[in-house]
Design an enzyme around this catalytic site. Structure first.
Site, short mmCIF file in Angstrom:
data_model
loop_
_atom_site.label_atom_id
_atom_site.label_comp_id
_atom_site.label_asym_id
_atom_site.label_seq_id
_atom_site.Cartn_x
_atom_site.Cartn_y
_atom_site.Cartn_z
N LYS A 195 -43.11 -53.69 -37.99
CA LYS A 195 -44.28 -52.96 -37.51
C LYS A 195 -43.89 -52.32 -36.18
O LYS A 195 -43.51 -53.01 -35.24
CB LYS A 195 -45.43 -53.93 -37.30
CG LYS A 195 -46.67 -53.29 -36.71
CD LYS A 195 -47.80 -54.30 -36.64
CE LYS A 195 -49.04 -53.70 -36.02
NZ LYS A 195 -50.11 -54.68 -35.90
N LYS A 248 -44.52 -50.57 -41.49
CA LYS A 248 -45.71 -49.90 -40.97
C LYS A 248 -45.37 -49.20 -39.67
O LYS A 248 -44.72 -49.80 -38.82
CB LYS A 248 -46.76 -50.98 -40.73
CG LYS A 248 -48.01 -50.51 -40.08
CD LYS A 248 -48.87 -51.69 -39.81
CE LYS A 248 -50.02 -51.18 -38.96
NZ LYS A 248 -50.81 -52.22 -38.43
C1 PBG Z 1 -53.37 -55.30 -35.70
C2 PBG Z 1 -53.32 -54.16 -36.63
C3 PBG Z 1 -53.21 -52.80 -36.30
C4 PBG Z 1 -53.23 -52.10 -37.50
C5 PBG Z 1 -53.34 -53.03 -38.52
N1 PBG Z 1 -53.37 -54.31 -37.96
C6 PBG Z 1 -53.21 -52.09 -35.03
C7 PBG Z 1 -52.33 -52.36 -33.91
O1 PBG Z 1 -51.27 -52.98 -34.00
O2 PBG Z 1 -52.76 -51.89 -32.87
C8 PBG Z 1 -53.17 -50.61 -37.63
C9 PBG Z 1 -53.65 -50.06 -38.91
C10 PBG Z 1 -53.88 -48.60 -38.91
O3 PBG Z 1 -53.62 -47.88 -37.94
O4 PBG Z 1 -54.36 -48.13 -39.95
N2 PBG Z 1 -54.38 -56.21 -36.06
ZN ZN Z 2 -52.74 -57.51 -33.02
#
Ligand code: PBG
Ligand code: ZN
Length: 327
Positions: A195, A248
């Site tokens: 991520k 992601k």
């Molecule tokens: C964290 C989380 C995020 C997303 C999914 N789970 C955001 C982050 O890390 O700030 C992003 C998903 C998206 O942008 O569609 N709980």
């Molecule tokens: Zn988070």
């Protein structure tokens, strides 16, 4: 095989020829649909930066999940916005917290639907960081203890898949051990393995109000320049017992999806995130691109890169397109 003996255009002449040699296809089975749950009832509040997506109270979220199931989507992933936030995010592991109630409600209405739930603290902490802070720094191991509590509470509510998203070191082990100790060996783990610290999460953070008050997430999410590191992250999560590996965001990281899918023999999910959705919707709204073509081409590209499943806000829309035309 050279021109003029070989002419690739022969096999592209008609739609039926093209169907016969199409290498990647889309089907409703490819999708996971994300849903945002807020307190209250009868709430369906539009998310301004994600046209067509809503903050739903549990009752309305169940309707949206049922509608997704009706167009053939096998799974939803739930995100919760709690009534109150605090320094540690303690609403996250309450047996009667918003996500726990949401999980029970969907499983009751649609037992066959695979229910996934995001497990992190950024939506639950008043500072917006993904765990406990000590002197402004995220305390990895203390946050893991709370993560363990959180996923067990999800499991008790009947979740099928927990999705730890904080990029904490050791998060898969923490989930697997706590789940197994509590008798939930059938609950699967989808690890947000690679991520990236991405600007593409902007609309999501508006939706769940999780933008860090100070600082950012570069200390735990990955640097956008790295792919070898993604493979290291992935191999750790596989070794720790993850059932699904996630990359992601998707679009700026198609090469990462490809590298991961070449390297590991595990189901791979790609998260087609909020900013990717917002860009297509905004351009389509202006009439600058053809929404249907661009959505389907984008999703096809994410599959072609090597993902087995796509978490996408476009999932129900794509299924409606697929009902009238093959892709
Ligand atoms: C964290 C989380 C995020 C997303 C999914 N789970 C955001 C982050 O890390 O700030 C992003 C998903 C998206 O942008 O569609 N709980
Ligand atoms: Zn988070």
């Amino acid at each position: 095989m050279n021109y003029p003996d070989y002419r690739p255009r022969r096999m592209r002449r008609t739609e039926n020829f093209r169907r016969m040699i199409r290498e990647t296809r889309l089907s409703p089975s490819d999708f996971v649909y994300p849903l945002f749950v807020v307190p209250g009832s009868g709430v369906a509040k539009p998310i301004p930066s994600m046209p067509g997506q809503f903050n739903y109270s549990i009752d309305k979220m169940v309707d949206a999940a049922a509608a997704a199931a009706d167009v053939g989507i096998p799974a939803v992933i739930l995100f919760g916005v709690p009534e109150k936030k605090d320094a540690v995010g303690s609403e996250a592991w309450k047996d009667n917290g918003i996500i726990q109630k949401a999980i029970r409600a969907v499983k009751k209405a649609r037992p066959e639907l695979v229910v996934m739930a995001d497990a992190c603290f950024c939506e639950y902490t008043d500072h917006g960081h993904c765990g406990i802070l000590h002197d402004g720094e995220l305390d990895n191991d203390a946050s893991l203890e709370n993560l363990a509590r959180t996923v067990v509470s999800y499991a008790k509510a009947g979740v099928d898949v927990v999705a730890p998203s904080g990029m904490l070191d050791g998060f898969v082990t923490a989930c697997r051990e706590s789940l197994d100790e509590d008798g939930h060996d059938q609950v699967a783990i989808m690890a947000y393995s690679a991520k990236y610290a991405s600007g593409y999460y902007g609309p999501f953070r508006d939706a769940v109000d999780s933008t860090p008050q100070e600082g950012d997430r570069r200390g735990h999410q990955m640097d956008p320049g790295n792919v070898a590191e993604a493979l290291r992250e992935v191999s750790l999560d596989v070794a720790e017992g993850a059932d699904i590996i996630m990359v992601k965001p998707a679009l700026a990281y198609l090469d990462v999806i490809r590298a991961v899918s070449d390297e590991v023999n595990m189901p791979i999910a790609a998260y087609n995130v909020s900013g990717e959705y917002a860009m297509i919707e905004a351009a389509a709204e202006k009439g600058w691109i053809d929404r249907e073509r661009v959505v389907m081409e984008t999703l096809l590209g994410i599959r072609r890169a090597g993902s087995d499943m796509i978490i996408s806000y476009h999932a129900p829309y794509a299924c409606k397109v697929l009902a009238k035309q093959r892709w």
